[in-house]
Scaffold this active site. Structure first.
Site, PDB file in Angstrom:
ATOM      1  CG  ASP A 123       1.187  -6.717   5.421  1.00  8.67           C
ATOM      2  OD1 ASP A 123       1.909  -7.614   5.352  1.00  8.67           O
ATOM      3  OD2 ASP A 123       0.787  -5.925   4.793  1.00  8.67           O
ATOM      4  CG  HIS A 139      -3.007  -0.254   3.457  1.00  8.66           C
ATOM      5  ND1 HIS A 139      -2.991  -0.786   2.233  1.00  8.66           N
ATOM      6  CD2 HIS A 139      -2.131  -0.497   4.195  1.00  8.66           C
ATOM      7  CE1 HIS A 139      -1.818  -1.319   2.207  1.00  8.66           C
ATOM      8  NE2 HIS A 139      -1.214  -1.337   3.459  1.00  8.66           N
ATOM      9  CD  GLN A 156      -2.258  -4.232   5.511  1.00  7.26           C
ATOM     10  OE1 GLN A 156      -2.871  -4.990   5.027  1.00  7.26           O
ATOM     11  NE2 GLN A 156      -1.163  -4.168   5.630  1.00  7.26           N
ATOM     12  CG  ASP A 191      -8.018  -0.125   0.882  1.00  6.26           C
ATOM     13  OD1 ASP A 191      -6.980  -0.280   1.694  1.00  6.26           O
ATOM     14  OD2 ASP A 191      -8.296  -0.354  -0.125  1.00  6.26           O
ATOM     15  CG  ASP A 199       2.691  -1.006  -0.378  1.00  8.56           C
ATOM     16  OD1 ASP A 199       3.232  -2.101  -0.600  1.00  8.56           O
ATOM     17  OD2 ASP A 199       1.509  -1.175   0.466  1.00  8.56           O
ATOM     18  CG  LEU A 226      -2.025   5.523  -3.875  1.00 10.45           C
ATOM     19  CD1 LEU A 226      -2.473   6.000  -2.392  1.00 10.45           C
ATOM     20  CD2 LEU A 226      -0.653   5.870  -3.994  1.00 10.45           C
ATOM     21  CD  GLU A 279       3.513  -3.651  -4.622  1.00  9.49           C
ATOM     22  OE1 GLU A 279       3.602  -4.909  -4.013  1.00  9.49           O
ATOM     23  OE2 GLU A 279       3.015  -2.925  -3.875  1.00  9.49           O
ATOM     24  CG  HIS A 290       9.217  -7.945   0.613  1.00  8.88           C
ATOM     25  ND1 HIS A 290       9.376  -6.836  -0.510  1.00  8.88           N
ATOM     26  CD2 HIS A 290       7.918  -7.241   1.243  1.00  8.88           C
ATOM     27  CE1 HIS A 290       8.390  -5.905  -0.538  1.00  8.88           C
ATOM     28  NE2 HIS A 290       7.623  -6.337   0.541  1.00  8.88           N
ATOM     29  CG  ASP A 291       5.227  -8.856  -1.244  1.00  9.27           C
ATOM     30  OD1 ASP A 291       5.352  -8.955  -0.011  1.00  9.27           O
ATOM     31  OD2 ASP A 291       5.092  -7.928  -1.703  1.00  9.27           O
TER      32      ASP A 291
HETATM   33  C1  NOJ Z   1       3.012  -4.885  -0.964  1.00  3.74           C
HETATM   34  C2  NOJ Z   1       3.962  -5.285  -0.097  1.00  3.74           C
HETATM   35  O1  NOJ Z   1       5.163  -5.466  -0.776  1.00  3.74           O
HETATM   36  C3  NOJ Z   1       3.388  -6.350   0.890  1.00  3.74           C
HETATM   37  O2  NOJ Z   1       4.608  -7.079   1.560  1.00  3.74           O
HETATM   38  C4  NOJ Z   1       2.345  -5.771   1.799  1.00  3.74           C
HETATM   39  O3  NOJ Z   1       1.611  -6.981   2.475  1.00  3.74           O
HETATM   40  C5  NOJ Z   1       1.223  -5.345   0.613  1.00  3.74           C
HETATM   41  N1  NOJ Z   1       1.802  -4.292  -0.089  1.00  3.74           N
HETATM   42  C6  NOJ Z   1       0.207  -4.561   1.519  1.00  3.74           C
HETATM   43  O4  NOJ Z   1       1.123  -3.147   1.974  1.00  3.74           O
END
Ligand code: NOJ
Ligand code: CA
Length: 549
Positions: free
Chosen positions: A60, A103, A169, A171, A201, A206, A245, A310-311
């Site tokens: 990821d 995670h 991943q 948790d 993140d 979280l 985030e 980036h997402d």
């Molecule tokens: C948010 C990140 O920006 C993303 O790229 C990631 O896949 C997820 N969190 C999981 O960590």
């Protein structure tokens, strides 16, 4: 006055893996990044946000961490990190790093030890269930289409473990004090190595403090965990920040700030989604409404505004119809451009077909909106994407430095690159790259340097009290920021058509307006209302000076 460095910062996010390859193996690294610090200094950014660079199976993009205290050997060593951090400090550039502790990777030794021995203390680091609990569909699976469930059976453990994201991943159980102590050690480690803060993140997940009977239900006040993190952070380093985030609704967001004793910064996902709606409609109203909906920010709090990250461009807070409007404007081919049933997997420049005027208007808005701007690497060039790549990779291609081999990113053979450089079409590296654009007056890059300089010269934007001004024109967004008796007014036209905006500037009557971008004669506000002639996708910033006619 408190020295809140982030209020007037310009943050630049980059992934080391795709930024600059220093040793020719096709993968970006700390050595390469360090060589590019002078470029970043010239661009004018003041803070770099490094995406995860920790050892990882990399399923990821590094958000699957298997060692929080080290550097992925593909990217360098801890020594390289320290060298980079020292060189950045010399240039006055701060560093924030991703803290990915919702995670761990299933390859993390904690998880491996847990599944090897249920009696080990690591078992309680994660969330287990003997029977498969019912899956929470609504908001449960974060990657619909790629992930089927939030509970996966681990053969070796003989139990199901919880995971909000991919099944690799797992948790962490942050109700376990030992896990919280581990997180503090991780924070303490990177703070000792000189970082100025963390991008938290997946913050909402979280803090889903889990209850035994319903593992995805929030306990009464999950936010107390943020208090704890913040306390620790501030004792260790007083000027360090938490940047969360948290793609949440405005009423939830206020709890992340609280009275200034939790997160200092939150990404403005709310404003971002409505910005795209405004752009699609060529109307300011959605953005006006979005900013009016935002909760008040405590004096030490700050929004982190962004255009793309980036997402995928998440549009989950908008209705289906609103999402359709944005898709029609910016992602017409749903099959290749849409992902997770909620967003667009493109970079911004291709979404707007590289329209330079619109790009400049957008980044002018980003740099002037109340808050702190966050740029994603390559946005200063208007780089493109590669829709032939899977999942969210189209918007993660390497930085484009020159018209030479691999866009100057790496000397490796093209087939050995971590991801291909964009080499086809309008945004190919031969045309869109640092070396060419920096020599081209009026290019997005030369413009961006100027715009960033201006932004830093206007602390009113990051620090001030802001107010959205009525413009008497549906396409025009205008706001006024006031700080320590100084005022900046910014005006943006969301339409390709020229227009006239009429602003009521009673408080600025008899003052001069100095156009900060254009070499135009000063205007005087000689009546309570003042007209502005705007070009299509125009952007104007004015400083209101005391000089009276
Ligand atoms: C948010 C990140 O920006 C993303 O790229 C990631 O896949 C997820 N969190 C999981 O960590
Ligand atoms: Ca390398």
């Amino acid at each position: 006055m408190l020295d809140l460095w982030y209020k007037n910062a310009v943050i630049y996010c980059l992934d080391i893996e795709t930024y600059m390859d220093g040793n020719g193996d096709g993968i970006g690294d700390f050595v390469g990044l360090t060589q590019r610090l002078d470029y970043l200094t010239g661009l004018g950014i003041t803070c770099v946000w490094l995406m995860p660079f920790y050892p990882s199976p990399n399923k990821d993009n590094g958000y699957d961490v298997m060692d929080y205290y080290s550097v992925d050997p593909r990217l360098g060593s801890l020594g390289d990190f320290v060298e980079f951090s020292r060189r950045a400090e010399e240039r006055g550039i701060r560093i924030i790093v991703d803290l990915v502790v919702n995670h761990t990777s299933d390859q993390h030794p904690w998880f491996q030890e847990a599944v090897r021995d249920r009696e080990s203390k690591y078992w309680d680091y994660y969330l287990w269930s003997e029977q498969k609990p019912e899956d929470i569909q609504e908001g449960g699976v974060m990657f619909p289409g790629l992930q089927d469930t939030t509970w996966t059976y681990y053969e070796k453990a003989g139990a199901y473990y919880a995971h909000r994201f991919y099944d690799h991943q797992a948790d962490l159980n942050i109700t376990n004090p030992e896990v919280r102590a581990e997180i503090q050690r991780i924070m303490g480690f990177w703070l000792a190595l000189g970082v100025s803060g963390f991008r938290i993140d997946a913050a909402p997940h979280l803090i889903e403090l889990r209850q035994a009977d319903n593992l995805f239900e929030r306990v009464e006040d999950p936010y107390i965990y943020i208090d704890e993190m913040r306390d620790f952070l501030s004792w260790r380093r007083g000027d360090a920040i938490l940047l969360a985030e948290a793609n949440e609704t405005p009423d939830e967001l206020s709890k992340y700030f609280d009275h200034g004793d939790r997160m200092q910064m939150l990404f403005n996902f709310w404003g971002n989604q409505y910005f795209f709606l405004a752009l699609a409609r060529q109307e300011a109203a959605p953005l006006v409404q979005a900013f009016q909906d935002l909760p008040p920010v405590p004096s030490i709090g700050q929004w982190a505004n962004f255009v793309r990250n980036h997402d995928e461009l998440t549009l989950d807070k908008l209705s289906d119809d609103e999402q359709d409007e944005i898709a029609a404007a910016f992602a017409p081919d749903r099959d290749t451009m849409w992902i997770f049933d909620r967003g667009i997997r493109r970079r911004f420049a291709p979404m707007v077909n590289g329209d330079l005027q619109l790009l400049k208007m957008t980044y002018s808005l980003l740099l002037s909106l109340p808050g702190t701007p966050v740029l994603n690497y390559g946005e200063e060039l208007g780089i493109g994407d590669d829709l032939s790549l899977e999942e969210r990779k189209p918007a993660r291609t390497p930085m484009q430095w020159s018209p030479g081999k691999n866009g100057g990113f790496s000397t490796a053979a093209p087939e050995d690159l971590i991801l291909p450089v964009v080499s086809e079409g309008q945004f190919n590296y031969k045309e869109v790259n640092v070396a060419c654009l920096r020599r081209e007056p009026g290019s997005l890059l030369t413009w961006m340097e100027q715009a960033i300089r201006l932004r830093k010269e206007c602390p009113e934007l990051g620090w001030g009290q802001w107010q959205i001004l009525d413009t008497k024109h549906p396409s025009v967004f205008a706001h006024r920021c006031q700080w320590q008796g100084n005022v900046v007014i910014a005006i943006h036209n969301f339409s390709p058509d020229p227009c006239t905006a009429t602003l009521t500037l009673k408080d600025d009557l008899d003052h001069c307006l100095v156009d900060l971008f254009k070499n135009q004669p000063e205007e005087t506000v000689s009546a309570p209302t003042h007209e502005f002639q705007l070009e299509g996708y125009d952007y104007r910033w004015f400083r209101v000076t005391n000089s009276v006619i």
